[in-house]
Design an enzyme around this catalytic site. Structure first.
Site, PDB file in Angstrom:
ATOM      1  N   TYR A   1       0.855  -1.188   0.000  1.00 27.13           N
ATOM      2  CA  TYR A   1       0.000   0.000   0.000  1.00 27.13           C
ATOM      3  C   TYR A   1       0.883   1.227   0.000  1.00 27.13           C
ATOM      4  O   TYR A   1       1.757   1.382   0.861  1.00 27.13           O
ATOM      5  CB  TYR A   1      -0.890  -0.018   1.252  1.00 27.13           C
ATOM      6  CG  TYR A   1      -1.821   1.166   1.349  1.00 27.13           C
ATOM      7  CD1 TYR A   1      -2.911   1.286   0.483  1.00 27.13           C
ATOM      8  CD2 TYR A   1      -1.625   2.156   2.306  1.00 27.13           C
ATOM      9  CE1 TYR A   1      -3.765   2.369   0.572  1.00 27.13           C
ATOM     10  CE2 TYR A   1      -2.478   3.248   2.397  1.00 27.13           C
ATOM     11  CZ  TYR A   1      -3.553   3.343   1.522  1.00 27.13           C
ATOM     12  OH  TYR A   1      -4.400   4.423   1.607  1.00 27.13           O
TER      13      TYR A   1
ATOM     14  N   LYS B   1       3.919   9.372   8.833  1.00 23.85           N
ATOM     15  CA  LYS B   1       3.588   8.687  10.092  1.00 23.85           C
ATOM     16  C   LYS B   1       4.490   9.055  11.268  1.00 23.85           C
ATOM     17  O   LYS B   1       4.368  10.147  11.813  1.00 23.85           O
ATOM     18  CB  LYS B   1       3.554   7.189   9.852  1.00 23.85           C
ATOM     19  CG  LYS B   1       2.605   6.830   8.678  1.00 23.85           C
ATOM     20  CD  LYS B   1       1.681   5.729   8.933  1.00 23.85           C
ATOM     21  CE  LYS B   1       0.783   5.518   7.723  1.00 23.85           C
ATOM     22  NZ  LYS B   1      -0.454   4.904   7.925  1.00 23.85           N
TER      23      LYS B   1
ATOM     24  N   ASP C   1       9.521   2.941   0.355  1.00 25.39           N
ATOM     25  CA  ASP C   1       8.388   3.639   0.960  1.00 25.39           C
ATOM     26  C   ASP C   1       8.453   3.378   2.462  1.00 25.39           C
ATOM     27  O   ASP C   1       7.993   2.353   2.959  1.00 25.39           O
ATOM     28  CB  ASP C   1       7.073   3.142   0.350  1.00 25.39           C
ATOM     29  CG  ASP C   1       5.868   3.856   0.961  1.00 25.39           C
ATOM     30  OD1 ASP C   1       6.068   4.691   1.869  1.00 25.39           O
ATOM     31  OD2 ASP C   1       4.739   3.578   0.527  1.00 25.39           O
TER      32      ASP C   1
HETATM   33  C1  LIG Z   1       3.591   2.319   3.272  1.00 22.61           C
HETATM   34  C2  LIG Z   1       2.594   3.437   3.096  1.00 22.61           C
HETATM   35  N1  LIG Z   1       2.762   4.316   2.101  1.00 22.61           N
HETATM   36  C3  LIG Z   1       1.919   5.340   1.911  1.00 22.61           C
HETATM   37  C4  LIG Z   1       0.837   5.506   2.738  1.00 22.61           C
HETATM   38  C5  LIG Z   1      -0.098   6.653   2.507  1.00 22.61           C
HETATM   39  O1  LIG Z   1       0.059   7.593   3.525  1.00 22.61           O
HETATM   40  P1  LIG Z   1      -1.110   8.606   3.870  1.00 22.61           P
HETATM   41  O2  LIG Z   1      -2.203   7.811   4.481  1.00 22.61           O
HETATM   42  O3  LIG Z   1      -0.473   9.601   4.809  1.00 22.61           O
HETATM   43  O4  LIG Z   1      -1.515   9.251   2.591  1.00 22.61           O
HETATM   44  C6  LIG Z   1       0.613   4.611   3.793  1.00 22.61           C
HETATM   45  C7  LIG Z   1      -0.534   4.763   4.680  1.00 22.61           C
HETATM   46  O5  LIG Z   1      -0.897   3.896   5.438  1.00 22.61           O
HETATM   47  C8  LIG Z   1       1.512   3.544   3.972  1.00 22.61           C
HETATM   48  O6  LIG Z   1       1.357   2.654   4.954  1.00 22.61           O
END
Ligand SMILES: Cc1ncc(COP(=O)(O)O)c(C=O)c1O
Length: 466
Positions: A153, A284, A256
């Site tokens: 994700y 986060k 990521d």
């Molecule tokens: C690995 C990862 N990348 C990107 C995102 C997207 O972040 P946001 O919810 O701040 O848009 C998340 C969100 O859970 C994530 O876990």
């Protein structure tokens, strides 16, 4: 495990206020919430407040929070050190679309904690960060395609929503020819075609893919662990082999680190696994729950900014986010906060082992102690498709029982439990273990009576989406 009959009775939670708020919210917000992932029908939770490792819903039910907002709360809810600092700085004004020293300090800290980083810029969300990371990779390499692993994700922009979290693995296509499965409508087919799905932990398949299409591929984006499938870990050597493969084919490696950054280690998963990516995304834990995020990269890769690639945002680097990042990252840099988080996760795992081992149930922990899952299966999961073979019905019943007993993991068995510094306080660890134990007893008993899957009163159901 306790044999007390009382523990077998699933407690029920008062939910009158929440049901009323749900019905009211449904008239205005689709699903009654601001995110599909929180829309749980009648079981939708409406939160009142959080402090430390706890949250309270609007009916006054108290929970040990094991979701922590899907990970950002690394220190604890309402951390006075961060909140006081943010309050002090925000009084100077929040949004100028000019640059404050707080932003410079925040990005200097990102660099200091991730010494491979040459340059970094703030965004407001992880979604924005991964979107810009992909664009930068395309601009730098002059290639259009991005490889992404099934079950990972990366947020909710069009390029990220491919092969994310189907329940039915058959939808992902033939194992050797995975299909790019758009999550929901509205994603242009031509956009989807630029995302090439691959299978995590399968280096041979990745090599074959690079040999076929390498000259079109700008980057591979990877959550260093499968955060959307209980944090499934890389096989030994997988990241190293992937790094070598990307270098061989001139493909950029995007880590990521939205979930893993400032959590697995001060330098995130890159430090933890000993890998130097070309680009990374953070959010986060970077702001302890404030909306701070960033993308960062090697000096030469980031040099496409500011002249050759578009990036902007009215709220990018706003004072609240920048101040929160400064204070949170200083705490992570200067204190043993992460050691405390890791030790707390390990203590919980030790307690769960004592509960689970005597049962003879096949299980294993996935992920890192600060962010781990429990999979009921003999098979050590190595990719998203493996989740389907686990006994997730049992997990779901336990999670629902834990919620009814005062601890709140995500109801979906794909999401790991998150730990924060404040979870080390008081008897939280012991309570999590005993709540788990009682919930496991109840779930096993329900299974004997063929009732598994029937949610106890006040328990959560699956979210509308992973
Ligand atoms: C690995 C990862 N990348 C990107 C995102 C997207 O972040 P946001 O919810 O701040 O848009 C998340 C969100 O859970 C994530 O876990």
């Amino acid at each position: 495990m306790t044999a007390e009959p009382a523990s077998r009775t699933t407690p029920s939670l008062t939910r009158d206020q929440q049901l009323a708020l749900y019905r009211r919210a449904l008239r205005t917000l689709p699903g009654g919430t601001n995110s599909n992932f929180r829309a749980w029908g009648d079981a939708t939770i409406y939160v009142d407040r959080g402090k430390g490792g706890h949250v309270w819903d609007v009916d006054g039910n108290e929970f040990i929070d094991l979701r922590l907002g899907y990970g950002p709360v690394i220190l604890g809810h309402g951390d006075d050190r961060v909140d006081d600092y943010v309050n002090e700085r925000m009084r100077l004004g929040v949004s100028f679309s000019l640059t404050s020293e707080d932003e410079v300090r925040a990005m200097e800290l990102v660099k200091e904690l991730n010494p491979w980083v040459g340059k970094a810029r703030m965004t407001v969300s992880g979604t924005e960060a991964t979107m810009h990371a992909m664009r930068i990779a395309r601009a730098y390499t002059g290639r259009d395609k991005i490889v992404k692993f099934e079950g990972q994700y990366h947020g909710v922009h069009d390029y990220a929503l491919i092969s994310v979290a189907p329940d039915n693995m058959a939808e992902l296509g033939d194992e050797d020819n995975p299909v790019g499965l758009a999550w929901g409508r509205g994603i242009p087919g031509d956009v989807a075609k630029t995302i090439v799905p691959a299978r995590y932990n399968n280096i041979d398949a990745l090599r074959r893919l690079f040999e076929r299409q390498g000259s079109e591929i700008a980057a591979i984006i990877v959550e260093p662990v499968l955060g959307n499938a209980q944090g499934i870990m890389p096989k030994p050597g997988f990241h190293q082999a992937m790094r070598a493969l990307t270098e061989e084919f001139g493909i950029l490696l995007i880590f990521d680190e939205v979930k893993t950054g400032f959590r697995f280690a001060k330098g995130g998963a890159a430090e933890f696994f000993g890998i130097t990516p070309d680009i990374a995304t953070y959010a986060k834990a970077m702001g302890n729950g404030y909306p701070a995020a960033a993308f960062a990269g090697r000096e030469d890769v980031m040099s496409v900014l500011p002249d050759k690639v578009s990036h902007g945002g009215t709220y990018a680097g706003n004072r609240i986010a920048a101040a929160a990042a400064v204070k949170t990252l200083r705490i992570i840099r200067d204190t043993d906060a992460l050691d405390v988080v890791h030790a707390t996760g390990r203590r919980v795992q030790a307690g769960l082992r004592e509960v689970l081992n005597p049962t003879g149930l096949p299980y294993h922990f996935t992920g890192h102690p600060s962010m781990f899952g429990i999979m009921f299966s003999d098979l050590e999961a190595s990719e998203y498709r493996d989740w389907a073979t686990t006994d997730h019905e049992l997990y779901d019943a336990i999670a629902a029982g834990m919620h009814a007993r005062g601890a709140m993991p995500e109801p979906d068995s794909r999401e790991p439990w998150f730990f924060c510094e404040a979870h080390a306080q008081g008897d939280i660890v012991d309570r999590v273990v005993s709540i788990f134990s009682d919930s496991l007893d109840a779930a096993l008993e329900a299974r004997v009576h063929g009732k598994i899957g029937a949610e106890p009163t006040g328990a959560m159901s699956h979210p509308a989406a992973g």
